[in-house]
Design an enzyme around this catalytic site. Sequence first.
Site, PDB file in Angstrom:
ATOM      1  N   ILE A 171      -2.384  -3.804  -1.542  1.00 24.39           N
ATOM      2  CA  ILE A 171      -1.460  -2.902  -2.224  1.00 24.39           C
ATOM      3  C   ILE A 171      -1.163  -1.669  -1.385  1.00 24.39           C
ATOM      4  O   ILE A 171      -0.010  -1.252  -1.250  1.00 24.39           O
ATOM      5  CB  ILE A 171      -2.041  -2.480  -3.593  1.00 24.39           C
ATOM      6  CG1 ILE A 171      -2.082  -3.677  -4.532  1.00 24.39           C
ATOM      7  CG2 ILE A 171      -1.222  -1.349  -4.209  1.00 24.39           C
ATOM      8  CD1 ILE A 171      -0.725  -4.261  -4.857  1.00 24.39           C
TER       9      ILE A 171
ATOM     10  N   SER B  21       0.341  12.144 -14.785  1.00 23.83           N
ATOM     11  CA  SER B  21       0.557  13.081 -13.666  1.00 23.83           C
ATOM     12  C   SER B  21      -0.570  13.037 -12.647  1.00 23.83           C
ATOM     13  O   SER B  21      -0.877  14.029 -11.999  1.00 23.83           O
ATOM     14  CB  SER B  21       0.713  14.513 -14.192  1.00 23.83           C
ATOM     15  OG  SER B  21      -0.541  15.037 -14.604  1.00 23.83           O
TER      16      SER B  21
ATOM     17  N   VAL C 136      -0.228   5.562 -15.681  1.00 24.28           N
ATOM     18  CA  VAL C 136      -1.382   6.006 -16.459  1.00 24.28           C
ATOM     19  C   VAL C 136      -2.696   5.463 -15.893  1.00 24.28           C
ATOM     20  O   VAL C 136      -3.667   5.273 -16.612  1.00 24.28           O
ATOM     21  CB  VAL C 136      -1.233   5.598 -17.942  1.00 24.28           C
ATOM     22  CG1 VAL C 136      -0.129   6.388 -18.597  1.00 24.28           C
ATOM     23  CG2 VAL C 136      -0.957   4.096 -18.084  1.00 24.28           C
TER      24      VAL C 136
ATOM     25  N   LYS D 194       4.661   6.984   1.262  1.00 25.17           N
ATOM     26  CA  LYS D 194       4.769   8.113   2.196  1.00 25.17           C
ATOM     27  C   LYS D 194       6.087   8.053   2.969  1.00 25.17           C
ATOM     28  O   LYS D 194       6.664   9.084   3.319  1.00 25.17           O
ATOM     29  CB  LYS D 194       3.585   8.137   3.169  1.00 25.17           C
ATOM     30  CG  LYS D 194       2.225   8.230   2.491  1.00 25.17           C
ATOM     31  CD  LYS D 194       2.191   9.283   1.404  1.00 25.17           C
ATOM     32  CE  LYS D 194       1.037   9.092   0.445  1.00 25.17           C
ATOM     33  NZ  LYS D 194       1.220   8.029  -0.545  1.00 25.17           N
TER      34      LYS D 194
ATOM     35  N   ALA E 284      -2.031  11.231  -9.045  1.00 30.34           N
ATOM     36  CA  ALA E 284      -1.383  11.192  -7.724  1.00 30.34           C
ATOM     37  C   ALA E 284      -0.142  10.304  -7.728  1.00 30.34           C
ATOM     38  O   ALA E 284       0.916  10.688  -7.214  1.00 30.34           O
ATOM     39  CB  ALA E 284      -2.376  10.725  -6.667  1.00 30.34           C
TER      40      ALA E 284
ATOM     41  N   HIS F  70      -4.576  30.359  16.801  1.00 24.98           N
ATOM     42  CA  HIS F  70      -3.506  31.172  16.202  1.00 24.98           C
ATOM     43  C   HIS F  70      -2.209  30.959  16.987  1.00 24.98           C
ATOM     44  O   HIS F  70      -2.238  30.894  18.201  1.00 24.98           O
ATOM     45  CB  HIS F  70      -3.901  32.658  16.257  1.00 24.98           C
ATOM     46  CG  HIS F  70      -2.801  33.571  15.815  1.00 24.98           C
ATOM     47  ND1 HIS F  70      -2.509  33.813  14.496  1.00 24.98           N
ATOM     48  CD2 HIS F  70      -1.904  34.306  16.549  1.00 24.98           C
ATOM     49  CE1 HIS F  70      -1.488  34.654  14.416  1.00 24.98           C
ATOM     50  NE2 HIS F  70      -1.109  34.965  15.645  1.00 24.98           N
TER      51      HIS F  70
ATOM     52  N   ARG G 191      -4.571 -13.807  -1.103  1.00 25.84           N
ATOM     53  CA  ARG G 191      -3.686 -14.648  -1.904  1.00 25.84           C
ATOM     54  C   ARG G 191      -2.209 -14.331  -1.702  1.00 25.84           C
ATOM     55  O   ARG G 191      -1.352 -15.139  -2.038  1.00 25.84           O
ATOM     56  CB  ARG G 191      -4.028 -14.510  -3.387  1.00 25.84           C
ATOM     57  CG  ARG G 191      -3.648 -13.173  -3.996  1.00 25.84           C
ATOM     58  CD  ARG G 191      -3.995 -13.122  -5.468  1.00 25.84           C
ATOM     59  NE  ARG G 191      -3.571 -11.851  -6.056  1.00 25.84           N
ATOM     60  CZ  ARG G 191      -3.811 -11.515  -7.316  1.00 25.84           C
ATOM     61  NH1 ARG G 191      -4.489 -12.338  -8.095  1.00 25.84           N
ATOM     62  NH2 ARG G 191      -3.388 -10.363  -7.794  1.00 25.84           N
ATOM     63  N   GLU G 192      -1.895 -13.126  -1.171  1.00 24.10           N
ATOM     64  CA  GLU G 192      -0.482 -12.743  -1.106  1.00 24.10           C
ATOM     65  C   GLU G 192      -0.038 -12.214   0.247  1.00 24.10           C
ATOM     66  O   GLU G 192       0.825 -12.787   0.886  1.00 24.10           O
ATOM     67  CB  GLU G 192      -0.182 -11.680  -2.172  1.00 24.10           C
ATOM     68  CG  GLU G 192      -0.207 -12.231  -3.577  1.00 24.10           C
ATOM     69  CD  GLU G 192       0.159 -11.166  -4.584  1.00 24.10           C
ATOM     70  OE1 GLU G 192       1.361 -11.038  -4.869  1.00 24.10           O
ATOM     71  OE2 GLU G 192      -0.742 -10.465  -5.056  1.00 24.10           O
TER      72      GLU G 192
END
Length: 481
Positions: A41, A196, A285, A51, A198, A460, A35-36
């Site tokens: 999202i 609080s 929330v 990010k 993510a 390492h 639709r968009e």
Amino acid sequence: MANSYDVIIIGSGPGGYVTAIRSAQLGLKTAIVEREHLGGICLNWGCIPTKALLRSAEIMHYSENAKSYGLSIEGKISADVKAVVDRSRGVSARLNGGVGFLMKKNKVDVIWGEAEITKPGEIKVSKTKKKPMEPQHPIPKGTLGEGTYQAKHIIVATGARPRVLPGIEPDGDKIWTYFEAMVPKTMPKTMVVMGSGAIGIEFASFYNAMGVDVTVIELMPTIMPVEDAEISGLARKQLEKAGLKIHTEAKVSKVEKTASGIVAHVELKGGKTEKLEAEKLISAVGVQGNIENLGLEKVGVKTDRGCIVIDGYGKTNVPGIYAIGDVAGPPMLAHKAEHEGVVCVEKIAGLPGVHPTDKNKIPGCTYCHPQVASVGLTEAAAKDAGIEIRVGRFSFGANGKAIALGEDQGMIKTIFNKKTGELLGAHMVGAEVTELIQGFVVAMNLETTEEELMHTIFPHPTLSEMMKESVLDAYGRVLNA
């Protein structure tokens, strides 16, 4: 029939478009309704652009701390808010176009509009009534749109939206959701972040790095409540050291708007109430599934607490109708949606050996500074399940690569079944842990034991060495601590 398909997917977020690609790969005639904007999202207003913002904040952080690396940067480092936001939007736009290319490449028809399931096997697409969050890309000539379409299998992948608390409704000006928080026109001086998880912590971390005075309000005893309490506690110490103010076991009971911003009435632990003044408040929330106006009630699809009820293969209680991703419930993560979609459509295609989605093996990542990542059971959850466990820990402060990076604050924690050696969970806080966690995800998926992990050679110097050291610590064999 021209308007007849094997599979129609409603929603083109990460779950929807990936499912469409896999469906087409399997030889199923496939269409996707949007639709968009392609990418949903996550690509347009979530995972990806946040990010990009956080990367700008990270560069800001390192620039301000250049002296600790023996470098000198003359003059005050400042953020160009418009340029930071423009970069973030540009990243999204680039990937948005990429999804369109993938649909065309895989011969997936894109149908523009809003879909309603009129009966099993049939949907009606009407013109989008909801105003897009930003101008849509021009719909190409010949693109499918309004009309009735048939499909043997209909997959709902409509995602989720920010949850709204009564009396604290976002207004796009002083009370924000993540949509407004992603595109600030100017940088506020003060901010309250409600929640609080993510989303809340990532935005709190971003704005704090940009010089905003940020206060986080969390209802639960720990921040990032789904995470292991020990890891959450370490993250909190670092976030507070960076300047964040955090109140746990606290609740925003009322928000008043003023000429200059808002006043948040906060009920603190112990019953005391505090008034916090700020220019902006971000409501983070949680989110709720987009289950409305899809015709689900008419056809009898079962829902629970705002999400569609499915089995491990995405099947609803109505034959021929499926759901994946956020609209099908937690964990509400893009990679979970993608995997659910692939499992769903492979099961539809009749592929042998398709396994149901195992939610215990879905990693979670929070891209604040320091990063947090996890998979599997927390220590508390394992104990609550009555499992005898072994726990290993290894500190970033004992790792050469972490010290060389100037990132010596953090920990890797592993949890094993004491009797069988099964890796039950892994939890991390520190630099680049969102990249490290996948090693433990692979290990859990392969049902690896502690013995196999201890005999795996890690390179390492790397941060990944700490993963092995944490395993060794769980069995009293740690080498570098």
